[in-house]
Design an enzyme around this catalytic site. Structure first.
Site, PDB file in Angstrom:
ATOM      1  N   GLY A   1      31.581  30.102  44.906  1.00  0.00           N
ATOM      2  CA  GLY A   1      30.448  29.195  44.727  1.00  0.00           C
ATOM      3  C   GLY A   1      29.847  29.338  43.349  1.00  0.00           C
ATOM      4  O   GLY A   1      30.332  30.104  42.520  1.00  0.00           O
TER       5      GLY A   1
ATOM      6  N   GLU B   1      33.157  24.034  42.771  1.00  0.00           N
ATOM      7  CA  GLU B   1      33.237  25.482  42.545  1.00  0.00           C
ATOM      8  C   GLU B   1      34.422  26.113  43.273  1.00  0.00           C
ATOM      9  O   GLU B   1      35.074  27.008  42.738  1.00  0.00           O
ATOM     10  CB  GLU B   1      31.930  26.166  42.957  1.00  0.00           C
ATOM     11  CG  GLU B   1      30.800  25.937  41.986  1.00  0.00           C
ATOM     12  CD  GLU B   1      30.935  26.716  40.690  1.00  0.00           C
ATOM     13  OE1 GLU B   1      31.716  27.692  40.623  1.00  0.00           O
ATOM     14  OE2 GLU B   1      30.252  26.352  39.724  1.00  0.00           O
TER      15      GLU B   1
ATOM     16  N   GLU C   1      37.144  28.142  41.107  1.00  0.00           N
ATOM     17  CA  GLU C   1      37.287  29.591  41.287  1.00  0.00           C
ATOM     18  C   GLU C   1      38.552  29.998  42.031  1.00  0.00           C
ATOM     19  O   GLU C   1      39.055  31.099  41.820  1.00  0.00           O
ATOM     20  CB  GLU C   1      36.063  30.160  42.005  1.00  0.00           C
ATOM     21  CG  GLU C   1      34.823  30.083  41.152  1.00  0.00           C
ATOM     22  CD  GLU C   1      33.605  30.717  41.779  1.00  0.00           C
ATOM     23  OE1 GLU C   1      32.638  30.953  41.041  1.00  0.00           O
ATOM     24  OE2 GLU C   1      33.597  30.984  42.997  1.00  0.00           O
TER      25      GLU C   1
ATOM     26  N   GLU D   1      39.509  39.192  41.350  1.00  0.00           N
ATOM     27  CA  GLU D   1      40.461  39.297  42.452  1.00  0.00           C
ATOM     28  C   GLU D   1      40.059  38.345  43.567  1.00  0.00           C
ATOM     29  O   GLU D   1      38.884  38.051  43.747  1.00  0.00           O
ATOM     30  CB  GLU D   1      40.450  40.744  42.966  1.00  0.00           C
ATOM     31  CG  GLU D   1      41.456  41.082  44.015  1.00  0.00           C
ATOM     32  CD  GLU D   1      41.396  42.553  44.433  1.00  0.00           C
ATOM     33  OE1 GLU D   1      42.035  42.875  45.445  1.00  0.00           O
ATOM     34  OE2 GLU D   1      40.705  43.361  43.776  1.00  0.00           O
TER      35      GLU D   1
END
Length: 138
Positions: A37, A53, A57, A107
């Site tokens: 987010g 987002e 991401e 990660e």
């Protein structure tokens, strides 16, 4: 330094009662696990932001299933003050390829709901609890 404003987060469920978490590589929560987010850009709705987002991401195309809740988090960490107002959404992946954003994400990992790390960034622990309380077990 201050971080504040309207934000979004996404709970992305997977089979076997797993959810996707990301490990942040940017302040103020470097190294903390979190839900995907980010901040709402001017002219965006929270719904548009969470979809954008998630794509940025994680590489995943997302479809909103429902809103989990509205939250507020205020505090300080590592010399940074924060005052966020996140909206949390349950989303399902509908395409794309799982790949972390290399500039902000250290990660990506799937965690069983029973094995989610104890310490998460912001109020993400409460968001996950609210999601679990409103979702029937598999």
């Amino acid at each position: 330094m201050k971080f504040q404003g309207r934000t979004t987060t996404a709970i992305i469920p997977y089979p076997e009662n797993k959810i996707l978490l990301i490990k942040r590589s940017t302040p103020p929560f470097i190294g903390y696990w979190a839900l995907p987010g980010g901040r709402v850009d001017p002219g965006e709705t929270v719904e548009q932001t969470v979809v954008r987002e998630v794509k940025e991401e994680t590489g995943l195309d997302a479809e909103i299933v429902r809103k989990v809740g509205e939250y507020h988090e205020k505090g300080s960490q590592g010399g940074y003050e924060y005052d966020y107002h996140p909206a949390c959404f349950l989303v399902k992946p509908v395409g794309g390829e799982l790949k972390r954003q290399e500039t902000e994400i250290k990660e990506i990992k799937l965690f069983r709901l029973t094995e989610v790390p104890e310490v998460l960034a912001f109020v993400h622990t409460q968001m996950i609890k609210d999601y679990r309380a409103s979702t029937p077990p598999e």
